[in-house]
Design a protein around this motif. Structure first.
Motif, mmCIF file in Angstrom:
data_model
loop_
_atom_site.group_PDB
_atom_site.id
_atom_site.type_symbol
_atom_site.label_atom_id
_atom_site.label_comp_id
_atom_site.label_asym_id
_atom_site.label_seq_id
_atom_site.Cartn_x
_atom_site.Cartn_y
_atom_site.Cartn_z
ATOM 1 N N TYR A 80 -52.846 16.928 -36.865
ATOM 2 C CA TYR A 80 -53.265 17.841 -35.335
ATOM 3 C C TYR A 80 -51.739 18.435 -35.281
ATOM 4 C CZ TYR A 80 -58.023 18.019 -37.393
ATOM 5 O OH TYR A 80 -59.012 18.352 -37.974
ATOM 6 N N ARG A 81 -51.750 19.779 -34.046
ATOM 7 C CA ARG A 81 -50.777 20.194 -33.436
ATOM 8 C C ARG A 81 -50.865 20.869 -32.394
ATOM 9 N NH1 ARG A 81 -46.206 24.613 -35.769
ATOM 10 N NH2 ARG A 81 -46.197 24.624 -33.488
ATOM 11 N N SER A 82 -50.330 20.848 -31.020
ATOM 12 C CA SER A 82 -51.398 21.405 -30.329
ATOM 13 C C SER A 82 -50.757 21.066 -29.062
ATOM 14 C CB SER A 82 -52.697 21.029 -29.572
ATOM 15 O OG SER A 82 -52.336 19.650 -28.674
ATOM 16 N N ASP A 83 -50.737 22.074 -28.140
ATOM 17 C CA ASP A 83 -50.224 22.393 -26.593
ATOM 18 C C ASP A 83 -50.482 20.965 -26.017
ATOM 19 O OD1 ASP A 83 -49.710 24.760 -27.048
ATOM 20 O OD2 ASP A 83 -50.575 25.917 -25.797
ATOM 21 N N ALA A 84 -50.074 20.859 -24.550
ATOM 22 C CA ALA A 84 -50.207 19.248 -23.892
ATOM 23 C C ALA A 84 -51.967 19.503 -24.331
ATOM 24 C CB ALA A 84 -49.534 19.301 -22.686
ATOM 25 N N ASP A 106 -47.740 11.892 -27.809
ATOM 26 C CA ASP A 106 -47.257 12.932 -26.998
ATOM 27 C C ASP A 106 -45.571 13.032 -27.194
ATOM 28 O OD1 ASP A 106 -46.250 14.433 -24.869
ATOM 29 O OD2 ASP A 106 -47.915 13.162 -23.605
ATOM 30 N N PHE A 107 -44.414 14.037 -27.952
ATOM 31 C CA PHE A 107 -43.522 13.787 -27.539
ATOM 32 C C PHE A 107 -42.433 14.857 -26.169
ATOM 33 C CE2 PHE A 107 -43.975 15.677 -32.168
ATOM 34 C CZ PHE A 107 -43.730 14.240 -32.718
ATOM 35 N N ARG A 108 -43.684 14.692 -24.969
ATOM 36 C CA ARG A 108 -43.138 15.499 -23.802
ATOM 37 C C ARG A 108 -42.127 13.991 -23.449
ATOM 38 N NH1 ARG A 108 -48.196 16.682 -20.373
ATOM 39 N NH2 ARG A 108 -48.926 14.992 -21.435
ATOM 40 N N ILE A 109 -41.350 14.804 -21.993
ATOM 41 C CA ILE A 109 -39.843 13.600 -21.812
ATOM 42 C C ILE A 109 -41.038 13.197 -20.223
ATOM 43 C CG2 ILE A 109 -38.113 13.937 -22.528
ATOM 44 C CD1 ILE A 109 -38.220 16.235 -19.514
ATOM 45 N N PRO A 110 -40.997 12.386 -19.352
ATOM 46 C CA PRO A 110 -41.635 11.519 -18.360
ATOM 47 C C PRO A 110 -41.383 13.046 -17.750
ATOM 48 C CG PRO A 110 -40.355 10.718 -19.245
ATOM 49 C CD PRO A 110 -39.256 11.379 -20.328
ATOM 50 N N MET A 111 -40.706 13.748 -16.825
ATOM 51 C CA MET A 111 -40.829 14.167 -15.829
ATOM 52 C C MET A 111 -42.110 15.704 -16.635
ATOM 53 S SD MET A 111 -38.152 17.525 -14.569
ATOM 54 C CE MET A 111 -38.381 18.114 -12.831
ATOM 55 N N GLU A 112 -42.443 15.754 -17.429
ATOM 56 C CA GLU A 112 -43.341 16.879 -18.531
ATOM 57 C C GLU A 112 -44.511 16.580 -17.921
ATOM 58 O OE1 GLU A 112 -41.997 19.421 -22.259
ATOM 59 O OE2 GLU A 112 -41.133 17.234 -21.941
ATOM 60 N N VAL A 113 -44.961 14.946 -18.251
ATOM 61 C CA VAL A 113 -45.783 13.929 -17.874
ATOM 62 C C VAL A 113 -46.349 14.372 -16.361
ATOM 63 C CG1 VAL A 113 -47.100 12.585 -18.136
ATOM 64 C CG2 VAL A 113 -45.672 12.602 -19.544
ATOM 65 N N GLN A 114 -45.240 13.649 -15.701
ATOM 66 C CA GLN A 114 -45.551 14.065 -14.376
ATOM 67 C C GLN A 114 -45.694 14.949 -13.466
ATOM 68 O OE1 GLN A 114 -41.722 13.226 -12.190
ATOM 69 N NE2 GLN A 114 -42.806 13.079 -9.909
ATOM 70 N N ASP A 119 -52.518 13.600 -20.517
ATOM 71 C CA ASP A 119 -53.658 14.486 -21.611
ATOM 72 C C ASP A 119 -54.451 13.180 -21.183
ATOM 73 O OD1 ASP A 119 -51.624 15.048 -23.289
ATOM 74 O OD2 ASP A 119 -51.525 13.855 -24.899
ATOM 75 N N ARG A 120 -56.115 14.519 -21.375
ATOM 76 C CA ARG A 120 -57.376 14.440 -21.396
ATOM 77 C C ARG A 120 -57.792 13.832 -22.985
ATOM 78 N NH1 ARG A 120 -61.392 16.805 -19.003
ATOM 79 N NH2 ARG A 120 -62.520 14.598 -18.584
#
Length: 310
Positions: A80-84, A106-114, A119-120
């Motif tokens: 599956y693929r999705s947004d955050a 999760d392909f996001r960089i740390p700034m995005e996660v911050q 993820d929930r």
């Protein structure tokens, strides 16, 4: 307003843009009417899994159903693929638990996660951080939207600059050793017969995630034009929500010309072409990219076929 609060507000706006939601200041005016919050319909060409990841995860879907050159068909329910997944409600989390996922990447960089949040996920499932560079795009958007200055926004995003930025990002999917390592690790895990269903995502679920899906389909011998249509289908899923985001940003006063964001909201054939042209220049062919660029051996490619194609 303090500099920190301005930065946080800008980041919230960027997250809203990327996640196809709206900043709180604009939500009331631009939110869909009651009953209109359902996912968009599947793309007209069909072939892929219908969206199953809940609305909080945007246009979640899988590659199942596509036909391959060898006469097979990609199995459903394994990828599956999705947004955050940071904005899921409790009900959404319950829906995700029904997918039987054993790994979320999760392909996001740390700034995005911050700024967007972690993820929930259902109990017992933790995301695997596998950041792929966005060449500073997220920070650029924070600065552009946070400035509230239409002249600065035009200078940063207008005149074809946003499109050029996106093409550069796609090229780095191929040229960056770090990025290649993240995509390769994901393909190896998907190929592992002991690994259950896998979901991967970035912030908006269309560029890093879109490239990953394109590569996966091509590796499974899905025809190139079919893989391209699957990539471009993100525009069908996102169009209505992205338009609401632009309307909300304009109403909130953050942007006078939110159409500057359209090249960043959309996926485009020339973005994909930038990456595929780069892989041909660097490795000679898509097969060369898989084996030399990603370091996948024939055994791994065969395992992908065995597991995902029936």
């Amino acid at each position: 307003m303090s500099r920190v609060r301005i930065r946080r507000a800008a980041a919230a706006a960027v997250a809203a843009l990327a996640l196809a939601t709206l900043p709180s200041a604009a939500h009331a005016a631009a939110a869909p009417a009651a009953g209109a919050g359902a996912r968009p319909p599947p793309p007209p060409q069909g072939g892929t899994d219908r969206p199953v990841v809940p609305p909080g995860a945007g246009h979640g879907r899988g590659p199942g159903g596509h036909r391959t050159w060898t006469g097979g068909q990609v199995r459903q329910g394994l990828v599956y693929r999705s947004d955050a997944l940071s904005k899921l409600t409790d009900t959404d989390v319950t829906t995700v638990s029904g997918l039987g996922l054993t790994k979320v990447i999760d392909f996001r960089i740390p700034m995005e996660v911050q700024y967007d949040g972690a993820d929930r996920l259902p109990a017992g499932l933790s995301p695997t951080a596998r950041p792929v560079s966005d060449l500073g795009l997220y920070g650029t958007l924070v600065g552009a939207i946070g400035s509230g200055d239409p002249v600065k926004q035009e200078q940063m995003l207008g005149g074809g600059r946003a499109e050029a930025y996106m093409r550069d990002i796609y090229r780095t999917f191929v040229t960056s050793p770090e990025n290649r390592a993240q995509f390769a690790a994901t393909l190896r895990e998907i190929a592992d017969g002991r690994q259950g269903p896998v979901l991967y995502h970035c912030t908006s679920g269309k560029d890093r995630t879109g490239w990953m899906s394109y590569v996966l389909l091509r590796a499974l011998a899905v025809p190139e034009d079919t893989a391209e249509r699957d990539y471009l289908a993100s525009n069908t899923f996102r169009a209505a929500y992205d338009a609401k985001v632009r309307a909300g940003l304009k109403q909130s006063g953050r942007m006078q010309n939110p159409d500057l964001l359209i090249p960043l909201q959309e996926v485009r054939q020339d973005y994909l072409d930038s990456a595929t042209a780069q892989l041909e220049a660097d490795y000679g062919s898509f097969y060369g990219y898989l084996t030399q660029g990603l370091g996948l051996d024939l055994r791994t490619l065969a395992k992908l076929q065995t597991k995902l194609v029936r």
